[in-house]
Design a protein around this motif. Sequence first.
Motif, short mmCIF file in Angstrom:
data_model
loop_
_atom_site.label_atom_id
_atom_site.label_comp_id
_atom_site.label_asym_id
_atom_site.label_seq_id
_atom_site.Cartn_x
_atom_site.Cartn_y
_atom_site.Cartn_z
N ASN A 153 0.83 -1.21 0.00
CA ASN A 153 0.00 0.00 0.00
C ASN A 153 0.86 1.25 0.00
O ASN A 153 1.91 1.31 0.64
N SER A 169 -1.19 -2.74 -5.88
CA SER A 169 -1.39 -2.14 -4.57
C SER A 169 -2.52 -1.12 -4.56
O SER A 169 -3.04 -0.72 -5.61
N ASN A 170 -2.88 -0.67 -3.35
CA ASN A 170 -3.79 0.44 -3.18
C ASN A 170 -2.97 1.72 -3.09
O ASN A 170 -1.97 1.78 -2.37
N GLN A 214 -6.62 -0.39 -6.29
CA GLN A 214 -7.53 0.72 -5.99
C GLN A 214 -6.71 2.00 -5.93
O GLN A 214 -5.83 2.14 -5.08
N SER A 216 -7.03 6.08 -5.53
CA SER A 216 -7.96 7.12 -5.11
C SER A 216 -7.93 8.36 -6.01
O SER A 216 -8.87 9.15 -6.00
#
Length: 440
Positions: A153, A169-170, A214, A216
Amino acid sequence: MILIRGKWRTASVGFLCTLLLLVFLATPVWSLVSRSGDQIIIGANEVIADDLYVAGRTITINGTVNGDLVAVGRLITINGTVQGDLLAAAQAVVVNGTINDDLRVVSQVTQLGSNARVGDDAVAAGMSFESLAESTVAGDLAFTGWQALLAGNVGRNVTGSMAALELRSNVGGNVNVITGAEGDAPEAYPPFFPQPPVPIPQLRAGLTVADSVQISGNLTYRSPGVATISQQAQIAGGVLREELPEDETAAPAPVTTIAQQLQYFIALVLVGWLLFKFVPNWIQSLAAIASSKPLPSLGWGIVTFLAVGIIAIAIAFVTFVLTALSAITLPVLIFPVLGLGTLANLTLIFGFLLFVMFVPQIVVSLLGGRWLIHKLQPSTSSNRFVSLAIGLLIFVLLTAIPVLGGLLHLITIFLGLGALWIWIRNNRDRAPTEPQLAAV
């Protein structure tokens, strides 16, 4: 190699450059602990109260460092906790523990284990970067090199430039990268390179985004080909591709880069040997001035750099005016005036370039080598040429880093020019010269 621009990246590079400069010019007043040896181990129950400087073949940190950790070695493993920054140069750097501040690494291979925690930014350069699942970088992550596999992450943004990038990864912010064209694993990774002590993943060239990703923010990438992006990947801000021509994408061949840096190192060593042989007192005087007056040297170096340009323009202008007047009054003087003016300018420019290409680097490397030997082996004296060779090796490695290397080079040139200015002024005024470095 092309780098992504950004405010945080500029600030990080500026901070690291300042830190490196302080390392080269540091005095014994610093509060730190230094260790050296073939194998260095900080035990699990051991606590280092200050900054720790270590150099060795194998370095293992199982305990706690309450300050910054500066490490140079073949294999550096962090299983414990570093409360400050980690600044490392090695063949392989493996982080399984916690870095509470920034991570700054130059390494063939950098790996963040599943338990790795970086409290702020992570900036790395090398052949391969890998963050395993469950690892965390709380701030920004930037990598410049051949390939990167990001499964851990990232709290904020991901930036970088590489031939191959795989995202699993996020990411809490934006992803902004430059990659190569889609294809098989990069073939330019030389099979005869020294094998790293940790395994390296094999990635396909270009950008690959897995279905577990993911993001953002936005995903922006520059590449001559279209990335492989899973339809299950969640990208809040959307995807933007900026086409990049093939010739701008290709990463420099590692063999070519190494050959260039090796040639640069040999040239500096040769020039350093000649200077020590014929003008040893002058070089040591410049080094002593740069060491005792680093800030004045930097300031006067900037002034000198600008002054050379102004003087060159002034000589050209005066030559033009005198040549024009000679054409009107005494034509016989046209060629002498033009020749003398051109010769004066060429001499100034050639002398300036010859100086800035070699002398500042030798001065700073001499200081850096002496400082490093003194910190690691305080009771050991070393020959000045050995100190220079060690310092030049570190300098050449650091200046090979994109952006950071250019900034470090520029600061070194300013420091050398300023030391030269102060040396000339001292000799002109017949004032006592600066204390010279002790010749051993």
